[in-house]
Structures are given as C-alpha cells and as structure tokens.
Scaffold this motif. Structure first.
Motif, PDB file in Angstrom:
ATOM      1  N   CYS A 183       1.238  14.519  -9.133  1.00 13.43           N
ATOM      2  CA  CYS A 183       2.166  13.392  -8.998  1.00 13.43           C
ATOM      3  C   CYS A 183       3.176  13.337 -10.143  1.00 13.43           C
ATOM      4  N   LEU A 184       2.790  13.792 -11.322  1.00 18.48           N
ATOM      5  CA  LEU A 184       3.700  13.871 -12.467  1.00 18.48           C
ATOM      6  C   LEU A 184       3.584  15.251 -13.088  1.00 18.48           C
ATOM      7  N   ARG A 185       4.738  15.759 -13.544  1.00 20.45           N
ATOM      8  CA  ARG A 185       4.700  17.066 -14.174  1.00 20.45           C
ATOM      9  C   ARG A 185       5.824  17.164 -15.193  1.00 20.45           C
ATOM     10  N   VAL A 205       6.454   6.399 -18.003  1.00 13.17           N
ATOM     11  CA  VAL A 205       6.559   6.690 -16.578  1.00 13.17           C
ATOM     12  C   VAL A 205       5.149   6.649 -15.999  1.00 13.17           C
ATOM     13  N   GLY A 206       4.956   5.875 -14.968  1.00 14.66           N
ATOM     14  CA  GLY A 206       3.639   5.742 -14.363  1.00 14.66           C
ATOM     15  C   GLY A 206       3.672   6.028 -12.873  1.00 14.66           C
ATOM     16  N   TYR A 207       2.488   6.320 -12.330  1.00 16.26           N
ATOM     17  CA  TYR A 207       2.377   6.614 -10.899  1.00 16.26           C
ATOM     18  C   TYR A 207       1.104   5.963 -10.391  1.00 16.26           C
ATOM     19  N   ARG A 208       1.195   5.339  -9.233  1.00 17.88           N
ATOM     20  CA  ARG A 208       0.016   4.707  -8.641  1.00 17.88           C
ATOM     21  C   ARG A 208      -0.035   5.055  -7.163  1.00 17.88           C
ATOM     22  N   VAL A 209      -1.267   5.308  -6.681  1.00 15.29           N
ATOM     23  CA  VAL A 209      -1.459   5.563  -5.259  1.00 15.29           C
ATOM     24  C   VAL A 209      -2.503   4.588  -4.732  1.00 15.29           C
ATOM     25  N   SER A 210      -2.215   3.977  -3.594  1.00 20.42           N
ATOM     26  CA  SER A 210      -3.157   3.074  -2.935  1.00 20.42           C
ATOM     27  C   SER A 210      -3.210   3.455  -1.464  1.00 20.42           C
ATOM     28  N   SER A 211      -4.428   3.568  -0.919  1.00 17.42           N
ATOM     29  CA  SER A 211      -4.553   4.020   0.457  1.00 17.42           C
ATOM     30  C   SER A 211      -5.808   3.445   1.080  1.00 17.42           C
ATOM     31  N   MET A 269       0.848  -1.184   0.000  1.00 14.98           N
ATOM     32  CA  MET A 269       0.000   0.000   0.000  1.00 14.98           C
ATOM     33  C   MET A 269       0.890   1.243   0.000  1.00 14.98           C
ATOM     34  N   GLY A 270       0.461   2.289  -0.686  1.00 15.31           N
ATOM     35  CA  GLY A 270       1.228   3.513  -0.715  1.00 15.31           C
ATOM     36  C   GLY A 270       1.306   4.059  -2.120  1.00 15.31           C
ATOM     37  N   ARG A 271       2.443   4.654  -2.450  1.00 13.46           N
ATOM     38  CA  ARG A 271       2.643   5.262  -3.759  1.00 13.46           C
ATOM     39  C   ARG A 271       3.710   4.484  -4.515  1.00 13.46           C
ATOM     40  N   PHE A 272       3.472   4.298  -5.818  1.00 18.09           N
ATOM     41  CA  PHE A 272       4.405   3.545  -6.646  1.00 18.09           C
ATOM     42  C   PHE A 272       4.753   4.366  -7.874  1.00 18.09           C
ATOM     43  N   VAL A 273       6.037   4.369  -8.232  1.00 14.87           N
ATOM     44  CA  VAL A 273       6.498   4.986  -9.466  1.00 14.87           C
ATOM     45  C   VAL A 273       7.006   3.867 -10.368  1.00 14.87           C
ATOM     46  N   VAL A 274       6.506   3.831 -11.592  1.00 12.86           N
ATOM     47  CA  VAL A 274       6.891   2.786 -12.542  1.00 12.86           C
ATOM     48  C   VAL A 274       7.549   3.456 -13.737  1.00 12.86           C
ATOM     49  N   ALA A 275       8.744   3.002 -14.092  1.00 11.36           N
ATOM     50  CA  ALA A 275       9.452   3.543 -15.248  1.00 11.36           C
ATOM     51  C   ALA A 275       9.881   2.386 -16.141  1.00 11.36           C
ATOM     52  N   GLY A 276       9.770   2.569 -17.436  1.00 11.95           N
ATOM     53  CA  GLY A 276      10.163   1.505 -18.355  1.00 11.95           C
ATOM     54  C   GLY A 276       9.771   1.858 -19.769  1.00 11.95           C
ATOM     55  N   ARG A 277       9.717   0.833 -20.608  1.00 12.26           N
ATOM     56  CA  ARG A 277       9.333   1.043 -21.996  1.00 12.26           C
ATOM     57  C   ARG A 277       8.032   0.311 -22.295  1.00 12.26           C
ATOM     58  N   THR A 278       7.285   0.873 -23.205  1.00 13.83           N
ATOM     59  CA  THR A 278       6.062   0.219 -23.644  1.00 13.83           C
ATOM     60  C   THR A 278       6.410  -0.889 -24.620  1.00 13.83           C
TER      61      THR A 278
END
Length: 280
Positions: free
Chosen positions: A58-60, A17-23, A1-10
């Motif tokens: 979260c992303l800019r 670059v992705g961002y996920r929040v779980s709470s 649980m929390g915040r996740f940053v995902v980086a990679g290639r499609t």
C-alpha cells in the motif's frame, strides 16, 4: 468502508502519510512495515484463502518519495511462493536423508539374509519399513516429492529386501499393498530381487545344496516370466524394461551355473557307481 489515504503533518511538524483498509469481506487484516514499504496482510487468525488480492503493497518509498497506491500484488504473491518453496526444500532435504537411511537398512537386510542371519534380517527389515513410513509421512504435505528419483529408488530397495527375505525363507511373496509402495517401484524392486537371488544360488551351490539352488532359480524364472508381460511405457513403469532385460542376462547365467552343477552331480554319481563295481 474501503481504503483511506491520510496525508498531513504530525504534532512535531513532520510530514506524515498513512493508509487504512477496512473491509467487511476480509476484516482480519493488518499493515506490516518493511524497510521500503508497507504491506496489507492477513492476521494470524484470518481464514485461509487463495485470493491474491487480500495482501498487497500500500505504501512504498522510491528515490526519496512515497508512493501510495491501491496495491501491488507481486511481492505478497512471490513471498507466498517463496515460503512454499522453502518448506518444500526443507522436506526434500529431510526426505533425501531418510531415503539414504532406508537404502542402508535394506542393504543390511539382504546381507544378513545371505549370511543366513535370519533373526537379524527380520529386525533390520522391520526397521526399514519404519524408516519408509517416516519418509512418506515427511513428504505427505508435498506429494510432488513422492515421485522423485531418490524416493522411488529407496522404495524399490525396500521391495527388493522384502522379496528376497520372503523367497529365501519360503514365505508368500508380499504384494505392493503389504509393503505400501506403488506399482512401478514394486515391479522394479521385484526384478532386482530376482537378480539378487543369483548370489544366493551360487552360495548354495558352493555349500552342496543344489536342490535349494534350483528353488531359487525357479523363483527367478517365475518372476522374469511375469515381468516380460508388463508392456507399458517407461514413464509408467519407471524403466522396467531395462531392469527386466538385465534380469534376463542374470537368469541365463544362473541357469547355466545350476545346470552345470546338476550335470556334474550326475556324472559324479555315475563315476561312483562304476568305481563301486570295479572295486568288487
């Protein structure tokens, strides 16, 4: 649980670059994208909250780069304030129009009273009360608009119309609760109603209805005698002292006019008696 940053290639090889929040505490949230940013915001079914950390950037993008952060809360806070101001400004514009409409109905009511068109005056007064109720309903979600100048002025005019109608018709004086106005607007409207009665006095004098003119003068005098006892700061009374001072000048001029008329009546009666003896 929390915040996740995902980086990679499609699958196509492009950088991603992705961002996920779980709470558990605030589960009903989603990410929305704008031209240069992605924001975490509550969903439509989320419970209302004043917590400023529920929404954030979260992303800019910045000069070709993408910045991923735990959140900048300035934009969501400002957007919330902007939305509140937008709603308040819309209510302000509506209230301004309502107040003008209310003042117009009050003016028409007083004019009808002076013309002794009392049925029409009663209808106009009822319409004015309905307009006041609609105006107050519009600003109920925005109480800061209730004490603006245009709102208080229109409620003062409503008081003036109600008081003039009641006094001329010989009805009991309405109280603030009867009109649903606050005390400051009521007192200023009461003072202006007393000043308006001068016109009624002069009309009655021209129609040789001096006894009724005396009744109007007595009502003016009674109102003034009470208003001068209200000795509080203008911030509380809405500038009542200035209105009362203006009423005093109107009252004294009216007293002089009525007194002169009464003396002329007495003189005329005396002359008529003398002439009747001379004729005999």
């Amino acid at each position: 649980m929390g915040r996740f940053v995902v980086a990679g290639r499609t699958a196509g090889g492009a950088w991603y670059v992705g961002y996920r929040v779980s709470s558990r505490s605030f589960p009903n949230r989603k990410i929305v994208t704008r031209a240069d940013r992605a924001m975490v915001v509550p969903t439509a079914d989320a419970a209302p909250t004043d917590n400023p950390y529920i929404s954030y950037n979260c992303l800019r993008t910045c000069e070709g780069a993408i910045v991923v952060a735990n959140g900048s809360h300035v934009d969501p806070i400002i957007e919330k304030i902007r939305a509140a101001f937008t709603a308040c400004n819309a209510a302000r514009d509506l209230t301004l129009n309502r107040s003008r409409e209310l003042i117009r109905y009050c003016s028409l009511t007083i004019r009808a009273v002076h013309r002794e068109e009392f049925d029409e005056a009663a209808q106009l007064l009822e319409t004015a009360k309905q307009a006041a109720a609609a105006m107050k309903a519009d600003i109920k979600p925005h109480p800061e608009l209730y004490y603006t100048g245009y709102t208080q002025d229109s409620l003062k005019e409503l008081t003036e119309a109600c008081v003039v109608y009641a006094i001329v018709r010989g009805q009991p004086l309405p109280a603030p609760a009867d009109i649903d106005v606050d005390e400051a607007a009521y007192l200023n409207g009461l003072a202006e109603a007393a000043s308006e009665l001068r016109r009624r006095c002069l009309d009655l004098i021209r129609r040789d209805r001096v006894a009724e003119a005396e009744r109007m003068l007595t009502a003016m005098d009674d109102i003034y005698a009470q208003l001068v006892t209200i000795d509080f700061p203008d911030a509380l009374t809405g500038g009542l002292r200035r209105t009362t001072d203006a009423l005093r000048a109107v009252l004294e001029r009216t007293r002089g006019d009525v007194t002169t008329t009464l003396q002329q009546e007495k003189l005329q009666k005396a002359l008529n008696q003398v002439m009747s003896h001379v004729v005999k």
